[in-house]
Design an enzyme around this catalytic site. Structure first.
Site: not given
Ligand code: GLN
Length: 484
Positions: A76, A151, A175
């Site tokens: 990532k 994400s 995410s």
């Molecule tokens: N969807 C959540 C957010 O927008 C979690 C994102 C994540 O786990 N990095 O914060």
């Protein structure tokens, strides 16, 4: 060759069925040919990958090859890679080339893995649809008009599209698990502190945790065995020795007690998703497990508490991007204030700015007690719910996400609708517990994820429980049509 799992690649390389250069070139060609449909990679490091693969082949020939020697993976774009641009999905870091490797990246290098490049992600890991990336949205290989989740959408889509057998990802509120659910892949978020955060660009430091996305639980175990290590460079990293997470995969799960929280099956859950999860629970009963109804009474407070704590930490972490030391700098600043304001104003996207505003507000004098302190107290209660539940059960199961992959653009105008995507995953991060998502069927023609939540440091059992399901089912072997 792209159908092979990591476990199969390890065997194939050692049996000399193919070389690392062969499989690496094959996957690089696939990325070149297919990824314009998915946009799952931000950077492909083809030349470097071939060099690493050749070096791996030499070691394999010598017979002293480490665990993942010659196995292609991708990181990532939140993990710093020495000499390779690390953007975190943001214009702010579009020109950032780190001078060092994250511990996770280093661990995979030491294990002989070959990195194909850096995967797309929501900007600074903020999002649930991978639409907030500066490099454009990622498309779901199951249906390119739909989101792959976020994400870590690029990491999940690349695995689902059979471009690479395993990727690294991060999970602050869901995410890893939510994109795994949306793409029919297997994703694991370890216990907070199990995987080093050193060199992993910070979003919310008390919640962020790295983990793998793969096609099988066995592969997740192989990757986690390399990824999780103690690290003196990260004071929040647990001082636990590395572990072979494949050791318990074949244990029987007869008598396993599975907690099923009633709160995870209420309003807001798509009925077809709910049905698939219930069917998976029945399959577990057939494997000898016992279902125990439990309650996590503070569940509904998880999303609101998270959206105070995570933005608060983000607003502090992101203050380092000021246009001075590295990253984006605006053109012709009039003075220092103008430099800060325009560099940050132009370098950050809309969702990131929203988080900084919310977080700064929650931390400001006069509101700190009302919001931030209150959210921390709620966090404690959420954690206690799980501690009480694990007195009675071995693992907890439910849906990973309330719905299958939605259409690109569908939730962009409504941040709260987007935030609710993580309604079943966020509590795990607030409590610091490990969680997984594995494929358990289809709803409306799209993959559904079953979430498995484990007790602290119980990753080996979680993987065992997931592996036993995958031995008895073939949902994880279904391939997205666009990946054929
Ligand atoms: N969807 C959540 C957010 O927008 C979690 C994102 C994540 O786990 N990095 O914060």
């Amino acid at each position: 060759m792209h159908q092979l799992t990591i476990a199969e690649i390890i065997r194939g390389l050692r049996d000399k069925q193919f070389s690392s250069v062969e499989i690496t070139s094959h996957l690089l060609e696939r990325i070149q040919e297919l990824d314009n449909q998915f946009n799952s990679f931000i950077t492909v490091t083809g030349d470097q990958a071939i060099k690493e693969a050749a070096a791996a082949d030499a070691r394999l020939a010598q017979g002293d090859a480490p665990a993942l020697c010659g196995v292609p993976i991708a990181h990532k774009d939140i993990f710093c890679t020495s000499g390779v641009r690390t953007s975190c999905g943001s214009k702010m870091l579009d020109n950032f080339v780190p001078p060092y490797d994250a511990t996770v990246v280093d661990n995979f290098q030491q294990a002989g893995a070959v990195s194909l490049g850096k995967t797309n992600m929501d900007e600074f890991a903020m999002g649930s649809s991978n639409e907030s990336s500066f490099y454009g949205a990622v498309k779901n290989p199951w249906n390119v008009e739909r989101i792959p989740g976020g994400s870590s959408g690029g990491s999940a889509a690349a695995v689902a599209a059979l471009l690479v057998p395993g990727t690294t990802a991060t999970d602050t509120g869901g995410s890893i698990r939510q994109p795994a659910a949306m793409t029919g892949t297997t994703g694991l978020k370890p216990t907070y502190g199990r995987v080093s955060r050193w060199g992993m660009i910070a979003f919310a430091s008390s919640l962020d945790q790295g983990g793998p996305i793969t096609r099988t639980a066995e592969d997740a175990a192989l990757m986690l065995s390399v990824m999780a290590s103690p690290d003196k460079k990260d004071s929040t990293c647990l001082d636990r020795p590395t572990q072979d997470y494949t050791a318990n995969l074949n244990d029987s799960i007869k008598g396993l007690k599975i907690g099923v929280p009633s709160e995870y099956f209420g309003e807001g859950l798509d009925s077809e998703v709910g049905a698939r999860v219930q069917e998976a629970l029945k399959d577990y009963e057939k494997l000898g497990a016992e279902l125990v109804e439990i309650s996590l009474p503070h569940s509904k407070l998880a999303v609101p508490a998270y959206y105070v704590i995570a933005p608060a930490e983000a607003s502090a972490n992101l203050s380092r991007f000021d246009g001075v030391r590295y990253g984006y700098r605006c053109e012709n600043p009039a003075d220092l204030r103008d430099l800060y304001m325009r560099s940050r104003g132009e370098g950050f996207g809309e969702e990131v700015k929203r988080r900084i505003l919310v977080g700064s507000y929650a931390l400001s004098a006069g509101y700190y007690d009302a919001y931030y302190n209150k959210a921390q107290q709620v966090r404690r209660l959420i954690k206690q719910d799980f501690v009480d539940a694990f007195d009675k059960v071995d693992v907890i199961m439910g849906p990973t996400a309330p719905n299958p992959a939605f259409k690109l653009g569908e939730k962009n105008a409504d941040p709260v609708a987007m935030y609710l995507e993580d309604i079943y995953t966020i509590a795990t991060n607030l409590a610091g517990l490990p969680g997984m998502s594995i494929p358990c069927g289809f709803a409306h023609g799209l993959p559904v994820g079953l979430q498995i939540i484990g007790n602290y440091l119980d990753e080996a059992r979680m993987l065992n429980v997931a592996h036993q399901f995958q031995q008895a089912s073939d949902w994880h072997q279904k391939t997205a049509p666009a990946a054929e």
